[in-house]
Design a protein around this motif. Structure first.
Motif, PDB file in Angstrom:
ATOM      1  N   LEU A 192       4.006   4.009   7.158  1.00 46.04           N
ATOM      2  CA  LEU A 192       2.550   4.006   7.057  1.00 46.04           C
ATOM      3  C   LEU A 192       2.112   4.281   5.614  1.00 46.04           C
ATOM      4  N   GLU A 193       2.778   5.207   4.942  1.00 43.74           N
ATOM      5  CA  GLU A 193       2.477   5.482   3.535  1.00 43.74           C
ATOM      6  C   GLU A 193       2.738   4.245   2.670  1.00 43.74           C
ATOM      7  N   CYS A 194       3.818   3.530   2.969  1.00 44.57           N
ATOM      8  CA  CYS A 194       4.116   2.290   2.231  1.00 44.57           C
ATOM      9  C   CYS A 194       3.011   1.267   2.427  1.00 44.57           C
ATOM     10  N   LEU A 195       2.527   1.149   3.652  1.00 42.06           N
ATOM     11  CA  LEU A 195       1.459   0.185   3.934  1.00 42.06           C
ATOM     12  C   LEU A 195       0.170   0.568   3.212  1.00 42.06           C
ATOM     13  N   GLU A 196      -0.105   1.852   3.129  1.00 41.32           N
ATOM     14  CA  GLU A 196      -1.293   2.307   2.399  1.00 41.32           C
ATOM     15  C   GLU A 196      -1.139   2.023   0.903  1.00 41.32           C
ATOM     16  N   ALA A 197       0.067   2.254   0.378  1.00 46.62           N
ATOM     17  CA  ALA A 197       0.332   1.949  -1.040  1.00 46.62           C
ATOM     18  C   ALA A 197       0.267   0.444  -1.274  1.00 46.62           C
ATOM     19  N   GLU A 198       0.737  -0.329  -0.305  1.00 41.67           N
ATOM     20  CA  GLU A 198       0.673  -1.786  -0.415  1.00 41.67           C
ATOM     21  C   GLU A 198      -0.783  -2.250  -0.477  1.00 41.67           C
ATOM     22  N   ARG A 199      -1.629  -1.652   0.351  1.00 41.26           N
ATOM     23  CA  ARG A 199      -3.055  -2.008   0.338  1.00 41.26           C
ATOM     24  C   ARG A 199      -3.647  -1.738  -1.045  1.00 41.26           C
ATOM     25  N   LEU A 200      -3.302  -0.610  -1.618  1.00 39.25           N
ATOM     26  CA  LEU A 200      -3.776  -0.268  -2.956  1.00 39.25           C
ATOM     27  C   LEU A 200      -3.256  -1.276  -3.978  1.00 39.25           C
ATOM     28  N   ALA A 201      -1.967  -1.621  -3.874  1.00 37.77           N
ATOM     29  CA  ALA A 201      -1.376  -2.591  -4.796  1.00 37.77           C
ATOM     30  C   ALA A 201      -2.053  -3.951  -4.669  1.00 37.77           C
ATOM     31  N   LEU A 202      -2.365  -4.349  -3.453  1.00 36.04           N
ATOM     32  CA  LEU A 202      -3.027  -5.640  -3.242  1.00 36.04           C
ATOM     33  C   LEU A 202      -4.427  -5.648  -3.826  1.00 36.04           C
ATOM     34  N   THR A 203      -5.176  -4.581  -3.611  1.00 32.92           N
ATOM     35  CA  THR A 203      -6.552  -4.545  -4.116  1.00 32.92           C
ATOM     36  C   THR A 203      -6.586  -4.425  -5.632  1.00 32.92           C
TER      37      THR A 203
END
Length: 160
Positions: free
Chosen positions: A25-36
Motif C-alpha cells: 500500500l505504501e508503494c502504491l501511494e508512492a507510485e501515485r506521487l511519482a505519477l502526479t
C-alpha cells in the motif's frame, strides 16, 4: 507439527501478510506521487517494490494454505474462518486476517486510482501528439485492438 505450533506459525504468517500488504500500500501511494509529479526515478523504485511485495504475498499465501491443510482444513475464505474459530487464539487470528483484507482492499483501490492517472496521462500525450501532427484532438479510427488511434494513414511529424 502439532496444532499449537501450527497456530503460532499461522499467526506469524498472517502478521507477515499484514506487514507486506501495508508495504505494498505504501508503494502504491508512492507510485501515485511519482505519477502526479512525473518522477521516473521514484516510479521505477515503486515498481520494483510492488513486484517484490507481490511475490512475497504469493509466498505467504502458499504458506498459509499449507498450514490450513496441515490443520485439516480446505483452502478458501469459509474454511479459513472455520480454522481460526477452531483455535484457541481465534480472536487474534481473525483480527489479523481482517487487517490483511482491509489492506488488500486499499491496495486494489490505490491500484485502480494509479491506473486512472496513467490512462489520463496517456490520453493527454496522444492528444498532444495529434495536435503536433496537425490532426484533430479526437481520434476517429481504431487499431486492430479496438483502441482509438489518430495516426492511422498519417505521415510522421517532420516528413515531407
Amino acid at each position: 507439527m502439532h496444532a499449537e505450533g501450527t497456530q503460532h506459525s499461522l499467526e506469524k504468517v498472517l502478521a507477515q501478510e499484514v506487514q507486506c500488504t501495508g508495504r505494498l500500500l505504501e508503494c502504491l501511494e508512492a507510485e501515485r506521487l511519482a505519477l502526479t509529479r512525473r518522477d521516473l526515478e521514484l516510479l521505477e523504485k515503486t515498481t520494483l517494490g510492488k513486484v517484490q511485495y507481490t511475490r512475497q504475498l504469493e509466498e505467504l499465501e502458499a504458506q498459509r494454505e499449507a498450514l490450513l491443510t496441515e490443520l485439516g482444513f480446505a483452502s478458501g475464505p469459509d474454511s479459513l474462518l472455520d480454522c481460526f474459530k477452531s483455535l484457541p487464539q481465534a480472536d487474534r487470528l481473525i483480527q489479523l486476517w481482517e487487517q490483511v483484507l482491509a489492506n488488500t482492499e486499499a491496495c486494489q483501490t490505490g491500484n485502480l486510482t494509479n491506473g486512472g492517472i496513467l490512462e489520463s496521462s496517456r490520453q493527454h500525450v496522444e492528444q498532444a501528439l495529434s495536435i503536433l501532427r496537425g490532426q484533430s484532438g479526437t481520434p476517429s479510427l481504431y487499431d486492430p485492438n479496438g483502441d482509438a488511434s489518430a495516426n492511422l494513414g498519417q505521415r510522421e511529424l517532420g516528413k515531407v
